[in-house]
Write a protein that holds these residues in place. Structure first.
Motif, short mmCIF file in Angstrom:
data_model
loop_
_atom_site.label_atom_id
_atom_site.label_comp_id
_atom_site.label_asym_id
_atom_site.label_seq_id
_atom_site.Cartn_x
_atom_site.Cartn_y
_atom_site.Cartn_z
N ARG A 17 -2.73 -4.21 6.41
CA ARG A 17 -2.18 -2.91 6.85
C ARG A 17 -1.14 -3.07 7.95
O ARG A 17 -1.15 -2.36 8.95
CB ARG A 17 -3.31 -1.97 7.27
CG ARG A 17 -4.26 -1.66 6.12
CD ARG A 17 -5.28 -0.59 6.46
NE ARG A 17 -6.11 -0.30 5.31
CZ ARG A 17 -5.80 0.55 4.33
NH1 ARG A 17 -4.65 1.21 4.40
NH2 ARG A 17 -6.61 0.76 3.31
N ARG B 46 0.85 -1.20 0.00
CA ARG B 46 0.00 0.00 0.00
C ARG B 46 0.88 1.25 0.00
O ARG B 46 0.68 2.16 -0.79
CB ARG B 46 -0.94 -0.02 1.20
CG ARG B 46 -1.94 -1.19 1.16
CD ARG B 46 -2.84 -1.20 2.37
NE ARG B 46 -3.77 -2.32 2.35
CZ ARG B 46 -4.96 -2.30 1.74
NH1 ARG B 46 -5.35 -1.22 1.08
NH2 ARG B 46 -5.74 -3.36 1.76
N VAL C 27 3.31 0.58 4.91
CA VAL C 27 2.07 -0.16 5.19
C VAL C 27 1.88 -1.21 4.09
O VAL C 27 1.71 -0.86 2.93
CB VAL C 27 0.84 0.77 5.26
CG1 VAL C 27 -0.43 -0.06 5.48
CG2 VAL C 27 0.99 1.80 6.37
#
Length: 363
Positions: free
Chosen positions: A294, A269, A273
């Motif tokens: 995450r 991401r 993360v």
């Protein structure tokens, strides 16, 4: 998997590969740095060190170093990590580095939208100049005894002689009943001047028949073995489980010697993360680790190596593929919360995370 008994072996884990000095600018960038923190690191070595420091296994390294102050710095770091260097070779240093040298790796951790960045300086290194016949593998595997041998595609890409060293080691290990694992660890920067992806696949497919446990991510299996994962986009934003199942069917059909196939599942991401998980195929069944969405990351470098060491420990301790992949994924997750290529986790933390422990402060 039938492992040799601990009593019959001097080492639980032996790794073959190059170890470099990692120079880390901390929170800044290499191009603006005024000081660096020093670590040691190398894809194959990191696995042995993780098994020693986190999981308490007797670990050893086969490699080579130029005998100068940088080489002795690496020796100090490796021995501090508890890894035996008895079977490493020391090569004369000519004072300049024209004949052989020790590798350097400048590595930025990355943050947010800025990706981690590695710049290696490893030409003409001592480890890359090892060739078949330099190491007495039958003495190591046959007389001293090793339960598990690990190496990988980074070392295979260093020169035109290193694949021969790996092949000789894998064949001797299997002859003497040692389980073998190989992390494909594709690095395009290493292969581009060494025959490119065509040579990469040729080398890795020639070594694969001697491997019991094949490890890699989605890019590795495609680039190194020519095995396509269906449904995988160019940006790898989605990691299709069904595509992995079909890829594993291809792999086991082409390489029936594989006893297990393991892959990490990482969706990036940002640099800090990631979604993180893992799969392990063993004995006809696909096992999945707890998927951690995450996951906050401090330093991603070495996360895959820590997954491999946890996976190996899980097989050694339990013989159960579900437990093995859980050990691997949990150890990789923890290793990415601290700086450097190598783990700072301990086995009790890995097992607590596997059991669902929270990140609340412990006092």
């Amino acid at each position: 998997m039938q492992l040799k008994s601990p009593e019959s072996c001097q080492f639980d884990i032996l790794s073959l590969g190059e170890v470099m000095v990692r120079l880390d600018p901390g929170e800044g960038r290499v191009r603006t740095a005024r000081r660096f923190e020093v670590w040691e690191g190398g894809g194959e070595y990191n696995v042995a060190r993780g098994l020693r420091r986190c999981f308490g296994q007797r670990a050893a390294l086969v490699s080579a170093f130029a005998d100068n102050e940088v080489g002795r710095l690496l020796e100090n770091l490796i021995l501090t990590g508890g890894v035996d260097m008895t079977h490493c070779k020391w090569m004369p240093f000519d004072g300049v580095g024209r004949a052989c040298r020790n590798g350097l790796n400048f590595t930025e951790k990355g943050f947010g939208v800025r990706a981690a960045l590695g710049t290696s300086d490893r030409g003409y290194t001592a480890a890359s100049q090892l060739k078949a016949g330099d190491i007495d593998w039958d003495h190591i595997f046959g007389e001293l005894g090793v339960r598990w041998f690990h190496t990988g595609g980074i070392y295979a890409a260093l020169s035109d002689t290193t694949p021969g060293v790996i092949a000789e080691a894998l064949q001797s290990a299997q002859k003497h009943g040692t389980i073998t694992s190989y992390d494909l660890n594709f690095r395009s920067s290493l292969w581009k001047d060494f025959g490119g992806q065509e040579e990469c696949q040729k080398v890795n497919r020639e070594l694969a028949p001697y491997v019991d446990v094949m490890i890699g991510n989605e890019e590795d299996f495609t680039a190194c073995l020519g095995l396509h994962v269906e449904g995988l986009g160019d940006q790898m934003k989605e990691l299709p489980i069904e595509g992995y199942r079909k890829m594993i069917d291809q792999a086991t059909s082409q390489f029936p010697n594989f006893k297990a196939i393991a892959t990490t599942l990482r969706t990036v991401r940002t640099a800090t993360v990631n979604d993180w998980g893992a799969l392990c195929w063993h004995d006809g069944t696909l096992y999945e680790a707890t998927h951690r969405e995450r996951l906050e990351i401090y330093d991603r470098v070495g996360g895959g190596d820590s997954f491999a060491s946890g996976l190996i420990y899980g097989f050694m301790k339990t013989g159960d593929a579900q437990q093995a992949v859980q050990y691997g994924a949990a150890h990789g997750a923890l290793a990415m919360t601290t700086a450097g290529d190598t783990t700072m986790a301990v086995v009790s933390e890995v097992e607590a995370l596997m059991a669902g422990d929270s990140a609340r402060v412990k006092r």
